[in-house]
Each structure stands twice: as structure tokens, then as C-alpha cells.
Design a protein around this motif. Structure first.
Motif, short mmCIF file in Angstrom:
data_model
loop_
_atom_site.label_atom_id
_atom_site.label_comp_id
_atom_site.label_asym_id
_atom_site.label_seq_id
_atom_site.Cartn_x
_atom_site.Cartn_y
_atom_site.Cartn_z
N PHE A 228 26.65 40.68 49.26
CA PHE A 228 27.34 39.65 50.02
C PHE A 228 27.09 38.26 49.43
CE2 PHE A 228 27.17 42.95 53.46
CZ PHE A 228 28.54 43.17 53.48
N ASP A 229 25.93 38.08 48.80
CA ASP A 229 25.67 36.82 48.10
C ASP A 229 26.63 36.66 46.93
OD1 ASP A 229 23.96 34.45 47.46
OD2 ASP A 229 23.54 35.61 45.65
N LEU A 230 26.87 37.75 46.21
CA LEU A 230 27.83 37.70 45.10
C LEU A 230 29.24 37.42 45.59
CD1 LEU A 230 26.64 40.57 42.73
CD2 LEU A 230 27.04 38.19 42.07
N ILE A 231 29.62 38.04 46.69
CA ILE A 231 30.95 37.79 47.26
C ILE A 231 31.12 36.30 47.56
CG2 ILE A 231 32.42 38.15 49.28
CD1 ILE A 231 31.45 41.03 49.34
N ALA A 232 30.07 35.70 48.14
CA ALA A 232 30.13 34.27 48.47
C ALA A 232 30.21 33.40 47.22
CB ALA A 232 28.89 33.88 49.29
N LYS A 233 29.59 33.85 46.12
CA LYS A 233 29.53 33.03 44.91
C LYS A 233 30.74 33.21 44.01
CE LYS A 233 24.47 32.90 44.53
NZ LYS A 233 23.30 33.44 43.78
N VAL A 234 31.20 34.46 43.83
CA VAL A 234 32.24 34.72 42.83
C VAL A 234 33.50 35.35 43.41
CG1 VAL A 234 30.51 34.96 41.03
CG2 VAL A 234 31.34 37.01 42.21
N GLN A 238 35.61 40.00 42.13
CA GLN A 238 34.62 40.01 41.05
C GLN A 238 33.39 40.80 41.45
OE1 GLN A 238 34.73 38.87 37.99
NE2 GLN A 238 36.63 37.72 38.01
N ALA A 239 32.95 40.63 42.71
CA ALA A 239 31.76 41.34 43.17
C ALA A 239 31.98 42.85 43.19
CB ALA A 239 31.37 40.86 44.57
N MET A 240 33.21 43.28 43.48
CA MET A 240 33.50 44.71 43.56
C MET A 240 33.43 45.41 42.20
SD MET A 240 36.58 44.75 46.38
CE MET A 240 36.97 46.49 46.08
N GLY A 282 43.63 47.93 39.80
CA GLY A 282 44.31 46.83 39.10
C GLY A 282 43.45 46.01 38.18
N ILE A 283 42.20 46.44 37.95
CA ILE A 283 41.32 45.61 37.12
C ILE A 283 41.81 45.55 35.68
CG2 ILE A 283 39.70 47.48 36.53
CD1 ILE A 283 37.48 45.33 36.77
N LEU A 284 42.38 46.64 35.16
CA LEU A 284 42.90 46.61 33.79
C LEU A 284 44.07 45.66 33.67
CD1 LEU A 284 42.79 50.36 32.67
CD2 LEU A 284 41.27 48.50 32.00
N LYS A 285 44.91 45.62 34.71
CA LYS A 285 46.06 44.73 34.71
C LYS A 285 45.62 43.27 34.72
CE LYS A 285 50.43 43.98 37.17
NZ LYS A 285 51.23 44.39 38.34
N ARG A 286 44.57 43.00 35.53
CA ARG A 286 44.06 41.62 35.60
C ARG A 286 43.43 41.21 34.29
NH1 ARG A 286 42.34 43.34 40.78
NH2 ARG A 286 40.19 43.58 40.06
N ARG A 287 42.66 42.13 33.69
CA ARG A 287 42.03 41.81 32.41
C ARG A 287 43.08 41.52 31.34
NH1 ARG A 287 38.10 40.92 34.83
NH2 ARG A 287 36.12 42.05 34.86
N ARG A 288 44.18 42.31 31.33
CA ARG A 288 45.24 42.13 30.34
C ARG A 288 45.93 40.78 30.55
NH1 ARG A 288 47.20 46.70 30.91
NH2 ARG A 288 48.93 46.26 32.32
N ALA A 289 46.12 40.41 31.81
CA ALA A 289 46.77 39.13 32.12
C ALA A 289 45.92 37.96 31.62
CB ALA A 289 47.00 39.02 33.62
N LYS A 290 44.59 38.07 31.77
CA LYS A 290 43.71 37.00 31.30
C LYS A 290 43.77 36.87 29.78
CE LYS A 290 40.45 37.19 35.17
NZ LYS A 290 39.05 37.48 35.57
#
Length: 293
Positions: A228-234, A238-240, A282-290
Motif C-alpha cells: 500500500f505504500d508503493l500504491i501511494a508512491k507510484v 505500477q505497484a501491481m 495490458g502491461i505489454l501494450k503499455r510498455r510498447r506505447a512508452k
């Protein structure tokens, strides 16, 4: 993501990955229900002060009925199912099967929340379950895979998917530590009669109790706080991504501590599961978009 956040993500992945090794080493001495009862009770005792000092008590008490359901479907049942699985499968393989949770979440969200799944989701889900089928065919390794523990692991990750959708719909406004602590409290209450009935006749030795304490306090209590600390920070997305690190560390701990060897079936099937989950979420799709940017 800053370097400090990446380090925290890696540490969290290592902690959650270790939980499968710890379950495998403690379940034979405690039994399924007793171990999960110890884990949930100690985690609850660890998290309740956090709820109090972060002033989230009203969220816990005001949503007790919903948290009772979450305690059953997100802790009591899946923890018990994974405890059973860990007796029969290698820790690394169990951690790989745990990675199917997002696929179940996507499928359940399609029916329960009317979320779109799309072509990518269908392809990813197909690849993931193809990986499960390949793993279930492994009869040549030192620890041959049998169908029932694979099914109990999938039932556990299905429970995680149901819980995630339920929390998104009914607990989205509730503070996170209230949910984390409440789920452990109610899981401990629900499991108490089963644990009492099945409590081991011979008290586990000090080393086994120590491993159970680490499983409860570090792999559950501390891990929730870090997550939950990671969720708050990033942010949640991203935390998932820690979910993609857990199998890697689960395999690593199993090999280093327990001397496990990953079979070809597990490597091929596990790779398909991870790729399928990455496509489904959808993480591969997001990585490709970046990269395109």
C-alpha cells in the motif's frame, strides 16, 4: 519509477515469493488450517495497531459485513487452498500458478463489473491457461504434478479474482489498511473452529514456529504495508507489477533453499502464464506505447 521505489518493489517481490517456500516447510508440521489460522491471527495483531494509528478504525468497523466476505474469499479460503497445494507441488511451481490471479480477475470483471476484456484479454487468458495445461502434464520430474493440487491453486487464484472485483465495486472508498487488517481478522475468526479441530497433536518445533512467524508477520503484515505504500508512491498499476516478480523469486527461493529443480514443463508453462498475464492486464501494450513515445 525512482530507484528507491524499484528497490522496494523488488524487496516486496522477494518477500511474497518466499511465502511459498515457507508454506511448503511449515504445512507438514502444522496442517493446513492450523497454519493459516496462525498466519491470519498474527497478521491481524500486527496490522490492527496500524489501523488505529492511521485512524482507519471507522472504515473497518463500518464495513464489517463486507470485510467478512473479503476475509473469507481473499484470505481464509485461498490461503488454505494454497497451503494444501504447497504440500504436493514445488514452491516455485506454486508461485507460478499464483500468477494466474490477474487472468481470473479480468474474466470475472467482464461478467461481474461489465469491464471490457478485448481481443488481447482473450489471447492472454488462452495463453495463460495453455501454460497451466502444459504444467499439469509434467509427470517426469522429481515431484510429478498431479491434477488436484493444480486445481486447488487455480481455485485459490479464482478467489483472489472474485475478491478484487468485489473490493473494486463495494470497497473502493474504504482505506487500505482497514481492508488488509479486516480481512485477516475475519479470516482468523472463520478458521478458528477448523484450526482448533485440526490442531497438531505434536507441537511444531521452534524452527517451524519461526518460519510461521515470518510467514505471518513479514510475508503478510509487512508485505501489506509495503504494497500500500508503493500504491501511494507510484500508483496502483505500477505497484501491481510486483505480481510478475513473485514467480521469479518463488522459483529462486525454492531452488536455493529447498533444492528444487524447475522442469521443462514448468519453464514452458510458466513462461506462457506470465506472458498471458502480461497481455491480459495490458502491461505489454503499455510498455510498447512508452517505447513508441
Amino acid at each position: 519509477m525512482k530507484t528507491s521505489h524499484l528497490i522496494e518493489l523488488l524487496v516486496l517481490g522477494a518477500i511474497w515469493g518466499a511465502s511459498f517456500m515457507l508454506m511448503k516447510s511449515t504445512v507438514p508440521a502444522f496442517g493446513v488450517f492450523a497454519l493459516v489460522e496462525v498466519r491470519a491471527t498474527l497478521a491481524a495483531l500486527f496490522l490492527l495497531p496500524v489501523v488505529y494509528f492511521t485512524r482507519q478504525w471507522a472504515d473497518l468497523s463500518g464495513n464489517w459485513a463486507k470485510l467478512l466476505f473479503v476475509g473469507a474469499i481473499n484470505t481464509a479460503i485461498p490461503f488454505s487452498l494454497f497451503a494444501y497445494t504447497s504440500v504436493h507441488l514445488d514452491a516455485g511451481l506454486t508461485s507460478i500458478l499464483n500468477a494466474t490471479a490477474p487472468m481470473f480477475g479480468a474474466v470475472i470483471a467482464y461478467f461481474y463489473l461489465q469491464d471490457r476484456i478485448g481481443v488481447h484479454g482473450v489471447i492472454g487468458t488462452f495463453l495463460g491457461f495453455l501454460g497451466v495445461v502444459i504444467i499439469s502434464q509434467d509427470t517426469q520430474s522429481a515431484s510429478p504434478v498431479t491434477l488436484l493440487p493444480v486445481l486447488t491453486a487455480l481455485a485459490a487464484t479464482c478467489c483472489y479474482g472474485i475478491a478484487a472485483c468485489f473490493m473494486k465495486k463495494h470497497l473502493s472508498g474504504v482505506k487500505p489498511f482497514a481492508i488488509a487488517a479486516g480481512s485477516q481478522v475475519f479470516a482468523a475468526l472463520l478458521l478458528f473452529p477448523f484450526a482448533l479441530y485440526a490442531w497438531p497433536d505434536v507441537n511444531p518445533d521452534a524452527g517451524t514456529w519461526g518460519a510461521a512467524l515470518v510467514l505471518a508477520l513479514v510475508c503478510t503484515g509487512v508485505a501489506y504495508i509495503m504494497y500500500f505504500d508503493l500504491i501511494a508512491k507510484v500508483g496502483a498499476s505500477q505497484a501491481m507489477t510486483v505480481g510478475y516478480l513473485v514467480p521469479m523469486f518463488g522459483i529462486l527461493w525454492g531452488m536455493v533453499v529447498l533444492g528444487e529443480v524447475l522442469s521443462n514443463y514448468a519453464m514452458i508453462g510458466g513462461s506462457l502464464i506470465i506472458i498471458g498475464v502480461m497481455i491480459t492486464t495490458g502491461i505489454l501494450k503499455r510498455r510498447r506505447a512508452k517505447i513508441n513515445l
